[in-house]
Write an enzyme that holds these catalytic residues in place. Structure first.
Site, short mmCIF file in Angstrom:
data_model
loop_
_atom_site.label_atom_id
_atom_site.label_comp_id
_atom_site.label_asym_id
_atom_site.label_seq_id
_atom_site.Cartn_x
_atom_site.Cartn_y
_atom_site.Cartn_z
N CYS A 1 24.14 -108.03 80.31
CA CYS A 1 22.70 -108.01 80.59
C CYS A 1 21.92 -107.50 79.39
O CYS A 1 22.08 -106.36 78.96
CB CYS A 1 22.43 -107.16 81.83
SG CYS A 1 20.68 -106.94 82.15
N CYS B 1 19.92 -104.30 80.12
CA CYS B 1 20.80 -103.12 80.14
C CYS B 1 21.09 -102.67 78.71
O CYS B 1 21.09 -101.48 78.41
CB CYS B 1 22.11 -103.42 80.86
SG CYS B 1 21.97 -103.46 82.67
N ASP C 1 7.33 -107.16 74.68
CA ASP C 1 7.95 -108.47 74.91
C ASP C 1 8.03 -109.22 73.57
O ASP C 1 7.07 -109.21 72.80
CB ASP C 1 7.08 -109.25 75.91
CG ASP C 1 7.78 -110.47 76.46
OD1 ASP C 1 8.01 -110.51 77.66
OD2 ASP C 1 8.08 -111.40 75.67
N HIS D 1 20.64 -101.06 86.52
CA HIS D 1 20.58 -102.50 86.72
C HIS D 1 20.26 -102.88 88.17
O HIS D 1 21.03 -102.55 89.08
CB HIS D 1 21.90 -103.17 86.32
CG HIS D 1 21.84 -104.66 86.40
ND1 HIS D 1 21.27 -105.44 85.42
CD2 HIS D 1 22.22 -105.52 87.37
CE1 HIS D 1 21.33 -106.71 85.77
NE2 HIS D 1 21.90 -106.79 86.95
N HIS E 1 17.49 -109.02 85.42
CA HIS E 1 17.37 -107.56 85.50
C HIS E 1 15.90 -107.32 85.80
O HIS E 1 15.03 -107.90 85.13
CB HIS E 1 17.80 -106.94 84.16
CG HIS E 1 17.71 -105.44 84.08
ND1 HIS E 1 18.80 -104.66 83.73
CD2 HIS E 1 16.70 -104.57 84.30
CE1 HIS E 1 18.45 -103.38 83.73
NE2 HIS E 1 17.16 -103.29 84.06
N HIS F 1 12.16 -106.63 86.01
CA HIS F 1 11.19 -106.40 84.93
C HIS F 1 9.79 -106.75 85.40
O HIS F 1 9.59 -107.66 86.19
CB HIS F 1 11.56 -107.18 83.67
CG HIS F 1 11.76 -108.65 83.86
ND1 HIS F 1 12.88 -109.18 84.46
CD2 HIS F 1 10.98 -109.71 83.53
CE1 HIS F 1 12.78 -110.51 84.49
NE2 HIS F 1 11.63 -110.85 83.94
#
Lengths: 127, 127
Positions: free
Chosen positions: A5, A8, A31, A47, A96, A98
């Site tokens: 991930c 992660c 981003d 996670h 994950h 967000h």
């Protein structure tokens, strides 16, 4: 933690990112495909597949998560001189949890100047 | 409260809406221009211009607000048989804080069948 991930790995500092905020449970970074200057991703360090999978109450739960998103939004308001801060929860691009938090497209600034936008947000966070 | 605010009027039951959830501080109802079946607006009863204007802590604050949004999202997951629930905070259309919470566009159902979608969400909320 999921070993493949990417979020992660950012949370664990295995992959670099333009981090603007961090506490015990959450981390926020710019981003890399910004919609606007200072576009931030807020993620839980632990996670979870979806935002909605976080606990409904308690430390590190959904309430704390959006209190962090709000801190980022208020810092963006100061940093970019606007009240209008948008947010999106989509979730199919990276598996994950967000939250996107980003100024409206009318603000001044270069959305790809990550160092400058990071500095502005951090400065506004500590005010 | 702003006397001309359509969302204040919905919160005060002066204008009808397909209400799916209500507590002391928040109310949730179906969006009249849905992006997907069961598209919900979650609003604070008290008038705030932006989502980010809610208090950062305490009862009726940002944490409680998103705990309600999460309840709606989890009910939509059950009601429409999907894990993928999206959310948006935009804020320029109606000058009263609001969060969109809506299933992904791939779910089955008629997005304009408000009575049916309301029933499904309420049934899932009480499970």
């Amino acid at each position: 933690m999921s070993t493949d991930c990417i979020f992660c790995k950012i949370a664990n500092k295995e992959i670099p990112a333009h981090i603007v905020y961090e506490d015990d449970d959450f981390i926020a970074f710019l981003d890399i495909h910004p919609r606007a200057p200072g576009h931030v991703q807020v993620i839980p360090k632990k996670h979870y597949r979806w935002v909605w999978d976080l606990p409904n109450t308690g430390k590190g739960g959904i309430g704390d998560y959006f209190a962090v998103a709000q801190k980022i939004a208020r810092a963006q308001q100061k940093a970019f001189g606007t009240d209008w801060i948008l947010s999106r929860i989509v979730g199919d691009e990276v598996p994950h949890a967000h939250i996107w938090v980003f100024p409206n497209p009318e603000v001044d600034g270069d959305k790809d100047d990550f160092e400058e936008n990071k500095k502005k947000i951090i400065a506004a966070l500590v005010q």
